[in-house]
Design a protein around this motif. Structure first.
Motif, PDB file in Angstrom:
ATOM      1  N   ASN A 424       0.815  -1.222   0.000  1.00  0.00           N
ATOM      2  CA  ASN A 424       0.000   0.000   0.000  1.00  0.00           C
ATOM      3  C   ASN A 424       0.847   1.270   0.000  1.00  0.00           C
ATOM      4  OD1 ASN A 424      -2.887  -0.654   0.040  1.00  0.00           O
ATOM      5  ND2 ASN A 424      -2.405  -1.791   1.893  1.00  0.00           N
ATOM      6  N   ARG A 425       1.920   1.244   0.767  1.00  0.00           N
ATOM      7  CA  ARG A 425       2.752   2.457   0.870  1.00  0.00           C
ATOM      8  C   ARG A 425       3.450   2.743  -0.456  1.00  0.00           C
ATOM      9  NH1 ARG A 425       7.762   3.415   1.269  1.00  0.00           N
ATOM     10  NH2 ARG A 425       8.295   1.215   1.575  1.00  0.00           N
ATOM     11  N   GLN A 426       4.011   1.688  -1.057  1.00  0.00           N
ATOM     12  CA  GLN A 426       4.703   1.868  -2.338  1.00  0.00           C
ATOM     13  C   GLN A 426       3.724   2.306  -3.429  1.00  0.00           C
ATOM     14  OE1 GLN A 426       6.191  -2.177  -2.183  1.00  0.00           O
ATOM     15  NE2 GLN A 426       8.323  -1.430  -2.200  1.00  0.00           N
ATOM     16  N   LEU A 427       2.504   1.771  -3.378  1.00  0.00           N
ATOM     17  CA  LEU A 427       1.499   2.152  -4.369  1.00  0.00           C
ATOM     18  C   LEU A 427       1.111   3.620  -4.200  1.00  0.00           C
ATOM     19  CD1 LEU A 427      -0.375   1.292  -6.676  1.00  0.00           C
ATOM     20  CD2 LEU A 427      -2.056   0.606  -4.952  1.00  0.00           C
ATOM     21  N   TYR A 428       0.998   4.059  -2.955  1.00  0.00           N
ATOM     22  CA  TYR A 428       0.646   5.450  -2.688  1.00  0.00           C
ATOM     23  C   TYR A 428       1.728   6.393  -3.234  1.00  0.00           C
ATOM     24  CZ  TYR A 428      -0.428   9.717  -0.117  1.00  0.00           C
ATOM     25  OH  TYR A 428      -0.720  11.026   0.216  1.00  0.00           O
ATOM     26  N   ASP A 429       2.996   6.005  -3.023  1.00  0.00           N
ATOM     27  CA  ASP A 429       4.105   6.816  -3.550  1.00  0.00           C
ATOM     28  C   ASP A 429       4.030   6.910  -5.074  1.00  0.00           C
ATOM     29  OD1 ASP A 429       5.053   7.200  -1.012  1.00  0.00           O
ATOM     30  OD2 ASP A 429       6.582   5.622  -1.143  1.00  0.00           O
ATOM     31  N   ILE A 432       1.334   9.321  -6.178  1.00  0.00           N
ATOM     32  CA  ILE A 432       1.763  10.718  -6.025  1.00  0.00           C
ATOM     33  C   ILE A 432       2.602  11.142  -7.229  1.00  0.00           C
ATOM     34  CG2 ILE A 432       3.190  12.308  -4.658  1.00  0.00           C
ATOM     35  CD1 ILE A 432       0.554  11.603  -3.305  1.00  0.00           C
ATOM     36  N   ARG A 433       3.500  10.236  -7.663  1.00  0.00           N
ATOM     37  CA  ARG A 433       4.389  10.573  -8.783  1.00  0.00           C
ATOM     38  C   ARG A 433       3.647  10.603 -10.113  1.00  0.00           C
ATOM     39  NH1 ARG A 433       7.656   6.678  -6.555  1.00  0.00           N
ATOM     40  NH2 ARG A 433       7.608   5.392  -8.447  1.00  0.00           N
ATOM     41  N   TYR A 434       2.654   9.725 -10.263  1.00  0.00           N
ATOM     42  CA  TYR A 434       1.908   9.629 -11.527  1.00  0.00           C
ATOM     43  C   TYR A 434       0.431   9.931 -11.257  1.00  0.00           C
ATOM     44  CZ  TYR A 434       6.077   7.295 -13.359  1.00  0.00           C
ATOM     45  OH  TYR A 434       7.363   6.988 -13.758  1.00  0.00           O
ATOM     46  N   GLN A 435       0.140  11.203 -11.027  1.00  0.00           N
ATOM     47  CA  GLN A 435      -1.216  11.574 -10.648  1.00  0.00           C
ATOM     48  C   GLN A 435      -2.241  11.313 -11.751  1.00  0.00           C
ATOM     49  OE1 GLN A 435      -1.622  15.438  -8.862  1.00  0.00           O
ATOM     50  NE2 GLN A 435       0.142  15.164  -7.492  1.00  0.00           N
ATOM     51  N   GLU A 436      -1.776  11.260 -13.015  1.00  0.00           N
ATOM     52  CA  GLU A 436      -2.701  10.982 -14.115  1.00  0.00           C
ATOM     53  C   GLU A 436      -3.229   9.551 -14.060  1.00  0.00           C
ATOM     54  OE1 GLU A 436       1.457  10.132 -15.739  1.00  0.00           O
ATOM     55  OE2 GLU A 436       0.485  11.492 -14.316  1.00  0.00           O
ATOM     56  N   LEU A 437      -2.571   8.664 -13.278  1.00  0.00           N
ATOM     57  CA  LEU A 437      -3.020   7.272 -13.127  1.00  0.00           C
ATOM     58  C   LEU A 437      -3.751   7.051 -11.804  1.00  0.00           C
ATOM     59  CD1 LEU A 437       0.104   5.363 -14.508  1.00  0.00           C
ATOM     60  CD2 LEU A 437      -2.149   5.503 -15.569  1.00  0.00           C
ATOM     61  N   ASP A 438      -3.805   8.100 -10.967  1.00  0.00           N
ATOM     62  CA  ASP A 438      -4.383   7.940  -9.630  1.00  0.00           C
ATOM     63  C   ASP A 438      -5.826   7.449  -9.685  1.00  0.00           C
ATOM     64  OD1 ASP A 438      -4.379   8.366  -6.701  1.00  0.00           O
ATOM     65  OD2 ASP A 438      -5.882   9.878  -7.207  1.00  0.00           O
ATOM     66  N   ILE A 487       4.505  -2.342 -11.051  1.00  0.00           N
ATOM     67  CA  ILE A 487       3.454  -2.052 -10.075  1.00  0.00           C
ATOM     68  C   ILE A 487       2.466  -3.213 -10.035  1.00  0.00           C
ATOM     69  CG2 ILE A 487       1.584  -0.469  -9.449  1.00  0.00           C
ATOM     70  CD1 ILE A 487       4.413   0.631  -9.049  1.00  0.00           C
ATOM     71  N   ILE A 488       2.170  -3.749 -11.187  1.00  0.00           N
ATOM     72  CA  ILE A 488       1.275  -4.909 -11.267  1.00  0.00           C
ATOM     73  C   ILE A 488       1.919  -5.975 -12.150  1.00  0.00           C
ATOM     74  CG2 ILE A 488      -0.817  -3.522 -11.010  1.00  0.00           C
ATOM     75  CD1 ILE A 488      -1.295  -3.921 -14.055  1.00  0.00           C
TER      76      ILE A 488
END
Length: 642
Positions: A424-429, A432-438, A487-488
């Motif tokens: 979860n923490r790594q995904l959150y980071d 943040i870096r790729y807000q267009e994918l949030d 990521i996946i």
């Protein structure tokens, strides 16, 4: 230990067990090896699923067909029971995570093909699992006497040595006496409890008709028997031709075979299950694992290769225990074709070696490599490249499969799957870096849940696109982007036949084919074809008894509802009427003409067969309608006949 009746009610919604189920479950819970022989639709799955849900630990289920194991897993998940499967269409990472969940997670059922039992990862992880039961589905596959022998089933005896205190339950719907003995022997089941329900189906009427126009008879059956139906044929082409013909006759019908795309198979099966289509015309690829209780008729437009397959397929009718019909249609050519088809199924040994070598070349598999490697397989492309005859190649592949060298899953399909490789923490980071994918990542989590972090979850790119208000190509690009950045793990849908090398690749000239056993199996298949011919062409003996005796069940009574029993009843009624008419004629004659010697009476009725007159006279004397007087003459007693 949880009460098994409360488990049955909680997960299956039933208030009571069927015959033999509860006894088999108790035997397993008492730690005993158990062999369960129940007819198709008799509830075999509950026999091993209920005791597992009443115990702690995971059940390893060995089953031969990918489609069957996936269907079972989906059924269990719909009942909120954690289940998983390992098969040739999965990546190493997915297999690794699935096995870890069996050790550390809450998985209750792990379905595997028998080939997986010998892999290092399966052996190592099994040693770490808390296994409460080893269940062997379709257990007849372990016997060379069976109709679907799989050499890989012979691996099970060694595998169970990893689980010395774990009971084994073997289950099958079709097993002759030889097969039963083989199951107990090959699985090394000691002091096993055997539960065998009669193969008789009181609600199922069997019939077999010799017909020059099978289409006309099929139409008659479907018009006379309301409700859903399955029509089995041998070839893919015939499924479409016959379904189209039925549709033109006003019978709602669709076709089904393993060569259809997954979506087409799924749509047609669903339409039939939901009664939007009345009749499905199918090859034997249809029906395994389908739980539709209200099928009123199963018609074999083409005869199957053996009575085991016939019994299993016909048994898909009337699982709701209401009246249903199993009808076999045939003509003289069909009977000859049964024997010819056995000959075609056994191409020359050199053909097997040639096909095996072509597969190695096709997939560029080196000698000694390739064990459990799976590939997309297109038989048309394959045979075209190597100049091989399609039909002979198909049968050569089947024999290579039976010999345990390859596995061909013709109706393979697997939805797209993803698994988050970060926490979860790594995904959150990353968000943040790729807000267009949030928003896209949040949508995935919202639609498919937290299980994405612990296991591979099936997804639909189309559904994601619809909810995300995007095109499917855009969704695919985003999934690929996430996968490229670890990521996946994203596995796109697979919908082609899969061919798997089950062993390290051999030099084809050294391929250890058991030529003697292949010939023995051919001889057994010829015997089984002759048994089908005898069953279909028999005209005197109850069909249920014919089937039961094939399965070594000799203490049953005539069913009274098959075509032969019905015809015999009609014949008896006709004979009784004729006897009554003759008896009246004789009595009237003696009343009118007076006493006479038997020889004189015989001359008066000289057109009758002698035994018919004699038997009728015996009956009349026994009933005291006529008698002998003191002069030895027959005379009417004038006793009123009822």
């Amino acid at each position: 230990m949880t009460d098994i009746r409360s488990v049955l009610k909680q997960y299956w919604g039933y208030d009571a067990f069927r015959p033999f189920q509860e006894d088999a479950i108790q035997a397993v819970l008492n730690g005993m090896d158990t062999l369960v022989l129940l007819p198709t639709g008799g509830g075999k799955s509950i026999c091993f699923q209920v005791p597992v849900m009443a115990s702690k630990g995971v059940c390893i289920v060995v089953t031969p067909l990918i489609a069957l194991m996936k269907d079972q897993v989906e059924q269990l998940k719909r009942r909120h029971i954690p289940a998983a499967a390992i098969h040739s269409g999965m990546s190493k990472t997915e297999i690794d995570i699935t096995l870890d969940n069996c050790i550390h997670g809450n998985t209750k059922f792990l379905y595997v093909s028998p080939e997986r039992l010998r892999t290092d990862i399966m052996i190592a992880r099994t040693k770490q699992m808390k296994v409460c039961l080893l269940a062997i589905d379709e257990a007849h596959c372990i016997s060379a006497w069976g109709y679907d022998f799989r050499p890989s089933y012979l691996l099970i005896a060694d595998f169970r040595k990893l689980l010395p205190k774990v009971p084994v339950m073997a289950l099958t719907a079709t097993a002759t006496e030889e097969v039963r003995a083989d199951i107990l022997d090959k699985l090394e089941m000691r002091n096993a409890r055997v539960f065998k329900q009669s193969f008789a189906r009181a609600n199922l009427s069997y019939s077999a008709f010799a017909e020059e126009s099978k289409e006309r008879k099929l139409l008659q059956v479907l018009r006379n028997v309301s409700g859903t139906a399955i029509v089995y044929v041998r070839t893919r082409k015939r499924t479409k031709d016959l379904a189209d013909w039925l549709s033109r006759q006003g019978i709602s019908a669709t076709s089904y075979h393993a060569g259809l795309l997954f979506k087409d198979r799924s749509d047609r099966q669903t339409a039939w299950i939901q009664n939007r289509v009345r009749t499905v015309v199918a090859t034997n690829a249809f029906g395994m694992g389908i739980d539709k209780p209200d099928v009123r008729a199963v018609v074999h437009f083409d005869l199957p290769d053996n009575l085991e397959a016939y019994y299993q397929e016909a048994g898909r009718a009337g699982r709701d225990e209401k009246k249903a019909y199993a009808v076999a249609l045939f003509n003289k050519i069909d009977l000859e074709e049964l024997v010819d088809s056995v000959e075609r199924r056994y191409p020359p040994i050199e053909m097997l070696r040639r096909v095996y070598q072509a597969l190695a070349n096709y997939y560029k598999v080196a000698v000694g490599a390739g064990e459990l490697s799976g590939f997309d397989f297109d038989i048309q492309e394959f045979t075209g490249i190597f100049g091989l005859p399609v039909n002979e190649t198909h049968y050569a592949l089947k024999l290579l499969e039976e010999e345990g060298f390859v596995q061909l899953s013709e109706n393979f399909s697997d939805a797209s799957k993803i698994h988050f490789l970060v926490d979860n923490r790594q995904l959150y980071d990353f968000q943040i870096r790729y807000q267009e994918l949030d928003s896209f990542i949040k949508l995935i989590l919202r639609m498919y849940g937290g299980e994405l972090f612990t296991e591979y979850v099936r997804i639909s790119e189309t559904e994601l696109a619809q909810v995300h208000f995007a095109t499917v190509p855009e969704v695919l690009r985003k999934l690929k982007f996430l996968a490229e950045r670890d990521i996946i793990d994203y596995e796109p849908r697979k919908d082609k036949p899969q061919l798997t090398f089950l062993t390290p690749r051999y030099d084809s000239s050294l391929l250890p084919l058991n030529v003697f056993e292949i010939q023995k199996k051919k001889d057994r298949d010829l015997q089984k074809a002759q048994a089908v011919i005898r069953y279909a062409s028999h005209t005197k003996r109850c069909r249920t008894l014919l089937l039961l005796e094939y399965f070594h069940e000799f203490d049953a009574e005539e069913c009274g509802v098959c075509d032969i029993c019905i015809q015999n009843r009609k014949n008896e009624a006709r004979d009784a009427a004729e006897d009554a008419t003759l008896a009246g004629m004789i009595t009237d004659f003696l009343t009118r003409e007076g006493p006479m010697l038997p020889a004189e009476l015989g001359r008066a009725f000289e057109n009758l067969p002698g035994d018919e007159l004699f038997n009728t006279l015996q009956t009349l004397i026994r009933e005291e309608t006529i008698r002998y007087n003191e002069q030895g003459m027959l005379t009417a007693t004038n006793k009123t006949q009822l």
